[in-house]
Design a protein around this motif. Structure first.
Motif, PDB file in Angstrom:
ATOM      1  N   ALA A  14       0.823  -1.199   0.000  1.00 33.76           N
ATOM      2  CA  ALA A  14       0.000   0.000   0.000  1.00 33.76           C
ATOM      3  C   ALA A  14       0.860   1.254   0.000  1.00 33.76           C
ATOM      4  O   ALA A  14       0.406   2.327  -0.410  1.00 33.76           O
ATOM      5  CB  ALA A  14      -0.924   0.001   1.220  1.00 33.76           C
ATOM      6  N   HIS A  15       2.104   1.101   0.462  1.00 32.28           N
ATOM      7  CA  HIS A  15       3.016   2.236   0.566  1.00 32.28           C
ATOM      8  C   HIS A  15       4.410   1.804   0.108  1.00 32.28           C
ATOM      9  O   HIS A  15       4.741   0.620   0.136  1.00 32.28           O
ATOM     10  CB  HIS A  15       3.076   2.737   2.015  1.00 32.28           C
ATOM     11  CG  HIS A  15       1.734   3.054   2.585  1.00 32.28           C
ATOM     12  ND1 HIS A  15       1.058   4.213   2.299  1.00 32.28           N
ATOM     13  CD2 HIS A  15       0.926   2.337   3.423  1.00 32.28           C
ATOM     14  CE1 HIS A  15      -0.097   4.215   2.935  1.00 32.28           C
ATOM     15  NE2 HIS A  15      -0.207   3.097   3.624  1.00 32.28           N
ATOM     16  N   GLY A  72      -0.696   7.709   5.163  1.00 30.51           N
ATOM     17  CA  GLY A  72      -0.912   6.625   6.126  1.00 30.51           C
ATOM     18  C   GLY A  72       0.180   5.590   6.201  1.00 30.51           C
ATOM     19  O   GLY A  72      -0.014   4.524   6.818  1.00 30.51           O
ATOM     20  N   ALA A  73       1.340   5.851   5.607  1.00 31.99           N
ATOM     21  CA  ALA A  73       2.436   4.878   5.684  1.00 31.99           C
ATOM     22  C   ALA A  73       2.813   4.636   7.145  1.00 31.99           C
ATOM     23  O   ALA A  73       3.150   5.575   7.862  1.00 31.99           O
ATOM     24  CB  ALA A  73       3.651   5.372   4.908  1.00 31.99           C
ATOM     25  N   PRO A  74       2.768   3.384   7.612  1.00 29.44           N
ATOM     26  CA  PRO A  74       3.067   3.105   9.016  1.00 29.44           C
ATOM     27  C   PRO A  74       4.552   3.179   9.358  1.00 29.44           C
ATOM     28  O   PRO A  74       4.923   3.281  10.520  1.00 29.44           O
ATOM     29  CB  PRO A  74       2.541   1.684   9.208  1.00 29.44           C
ATOM     30  CG  PRO A  74       2.660   1.062   7.846  1.00 29.44           C
ATOM     31  CD  PRO A  74       2.386   2.177   6.868  1.00 29.44           C
ATOM     32  N   LYS A  75       5.387   3.131   8.332  1.00 26.68           N
ATOM     33  CA  LYS A  75       6.836   3.124   8.540  1.00 26.68           C
ATOM     34  C   LYS A  75       7.495   4.002   7.483  1.00 26.68           C
ATOM     35  O   LYS A  75       7.118   3.954   6.304  1.00 26.68           O
ATOM     36  CB  LYS A  75       7.371   1.691   8.439  1.00 26.68           C
ATOM     37  CG  LYS A  75       8.855   1.546   8.734  1.00 26.68           C
ATOM     38  CD  LYS A  75       9.257   0.078   8.669  1.00 26.68           C
ATOM     39  CE  LYS A  75      10.737  -0.106   8.974  1.00 26.68           C
ATOM     40  NZ  LYS A  75      11.143  -1.532   8.901  1.00 26.68           N
ATOM     41  N   ALA A 115      15.014   6.189   9.111  1.00 16.09           N
ATOM     42  CA  ALA A 115      14.625   7.015  10.249  1.00 16.09           C
ATOM     43  C   ALA A 115      15.045   6.324  11.533  1.00 16.09           C
ATOM     44  O   ALA A 115      15.016   5.090  11.631  1.00 16.09           O
ATOM     45  CB  ALA A 115      13.120   7.241  10.237  1.00 16.09           C
ATOM     46  N   PRO A 116      15.457   7.082  12.543  1.00 16.17           N
ATOM     47  CA  PRO A 116      15.862   6.464  13.815  1.00 16.17           C
ATOM     48  C   PRO A 116      14.688   5.793  14.498  1.00 16.17           C
ATOM     49  O   PRO A 116      13.523   6.151  14.272  1.00 16.17           O
ATOM     50  CB  PRO A 116      16.383   7.650  14.625  1.00 16.17           C
ATOM     51  CG  PRO A 116      15.697   8.849  14.041  1.00 16.17           C
ATOM     52  CD  PRO A 116      15.543   8.548  12.579  1.00 16.17           C
ATOM     53  N   LEU A 157       8.569  12.069   1.636  1.00 11.94           N
ATOM     54  CA  LEU A 157       8.341  11.390   2.911  1.00 11.94           C
ATOM     55  C   LEU A 157       7.133  11.967   3.643  1.00 11.94           C
ATOM     56  O   LEU A 157       6.367  11.227   4.280  1.00 11.94           O
ATOM     57  CB  LEU A 157       9.594  11.483   3.785  1.00 11.94           C
ATOM     58  CG  LEU A 157      10.809  10.696   3.283  1.00 11.94           C
ATOM     59  CD1 LEU A 157      12.029  10.984   4.152  1.00 11.94           C
ATOM     60  CD2 LEU A 157      10.504   9.195   3.264  1.00 11.94           C
ATOM     61  N   ARG A 158       6.970  13.271   3.558  1.00 10.10           N
ATOM     62  CA  ARG A 158       5.802  13.894   4.189  1.00 10.10           C
ATOM     63  C   ARG A 158       4.508  13.387   3.528  1.00 10.10           C
ATOM     64  O   ARG A 158       3.514  13.091   4.209  1.00 10.10           O
ATOM     65  CB  ARG A 158       5.890  15.408   4.092  1.00 10.10           C
ATOM     66  CG  ARG A 158       4.759  16.139   4.830  1.00 10.10           C
ATOM     67  CD  ARG A 158       4.853  17.648   4.663  1.00 10.10           C
ATOM     68  NE  ARG A 158       6.098  18.160   5.227  1.00 10.10           N
ATOM     69  CZ  ARG A 158       7.039  18.802   4.525  1.00 10.10           C
ATOM     70  NH1 ARG A 158       6.874  18.992   3.230  1.00 10.10           N
ATOM     71  NH2 ARG A 158       8.119  19.235   5.112  1.00 10.10           N
TER      72      ARG A 158
END
Length: 295
Positions: free
Chosen positions: A49-50, A85-88, A292-293, A78-79
């Motif tokens: 989905a992403h 709705g990207a979870p990660k 991303a950390p 990324l924004r």
């Protein structure tokens, strides 16, 4: 494209576009007065989905600050993914040639891309080796200290959980920090069950007195046979069993006719990298991963 970094050629791009691995909403450009000066291609699975990762990033080399343009491009993408709705947060997978630190062009290509990734929030950096075994190298020698047998899903899940604790693999360590060993083990197992490799290849390793020493999971990618996953349980680490596990995986693939076997490991996982070298696996490329950390 004249920089020594991984690039997707037109044929592969069009093929994977048709399969839904590249999509219009995952393809971002930077424009200056109607002229395209930057491009970023984000990739995902057919059923994703992403997007999962940034495959390609290019900015016009005539611009005075390529990193600034690239950072703006990545930040905007990324924004948008987060708003959708990207979870990660997708990572940036930058592919480089072996010996990159000795090649000025490669050093320069990494430098502005790294600055852009960090500026966009992808501040966690890992260097990963892509390795390959070919039939001309010959099979790695097994010391014959372990025996291998199939096992149930429940047994493999228990071993995934035990092996995850104390792992030197960066992704495993980060996953444990976020969701714990149980969820990490389940996700690892689900991932390999979903790979093109066959479940019947999986093996549990036993010592001569019958104790479980670890597991060996031959697997496959859409492109080649793959080492997949291997690990030694904590109480048997330091005995060199990693060599026996890797030899078993290589043998299973070779006996079924594989002439190429791929693998990956972090440079920070020095024992695993050394085991691959002893088994005749040669480094074919380097991957810098920017993510991303962990929250």
């Amino acid at each position: 494209m004249d920089e020594p970094v991984g690039w997707i050629d037109a044929d592969r791009y069009l093929d994977e576009w048709k399969q839904g691995m590249y999509r219009p909403e995952w393809t971002w450009i930077a424009e200056d007065d109607g002229r395209i000066v930057g491009r970023s291609l984000w990739w995902g699975q057919q059923d994703s989905a992403h997007p999962v990762a940034l495959d390609c990033l290019h900015v016009d080399p005539t611009l005075p600050d390529r990193a600034e343009v690239a950072a703006g491009l990545l930040t905007a993408a990324l924004r948008a993914f987060a708003d959708a709705g990207a979870p990660k947060t997708p990572l940036y997978n930058l592919t480089l040639p072996v010996g990159r630190r000795d090649t000025p062009a490669a050093v320069a290509a990494v430098e502005w891309r790294r600055r852009a990734a960090v500026a966009a929030g992808l501040t966690h950096e890992v260097e990963r080796l892509r390795l390959q075994w070919t039939a001309d190298v010959g099979l790695p020698a097994s010391r014959g200290r372990l025996t291998f047998a199939p096992a149930s899903d429940e047994e493999f899940l228990r071993l995934f959980r035990r092996i995850a604790v104390g792992s030197l693999d960066d992704e495993t360590r980060r996953n444990i920090a976020v969701k714990g060993a149980e969820a990490t083990a389940r996700d690892e197992m689900d991932f390999y069950l979903g790979c093109p490799g066959r479940r019947e290849w999986w093996r549990v390793a036993h010592t001569p007195d019958g104790r479980v020493a670890g597991l060996a999971l031959p697997s496959a990618t859409p492109y080649a046979r793959n080492v997949g996953y291997l690990g030694v349980v904590p109480e048997f680490r330091g005995h060199g069993y990693v060599d026996d596990l890797l030899a078993e995986i290589t043998l299973i693939h070779a006996e079924s006719g594989a002439e190429l076997i791929t693998a990956t490991t972090d440079t920070g996982n020095a024992p695993m990298a050394a085991a691959f070298a002893r088994a005749g696996y040669r480094t074919s490329e380097i991957r810098m991963l920017y993510s991303a950390p962990v929250a």
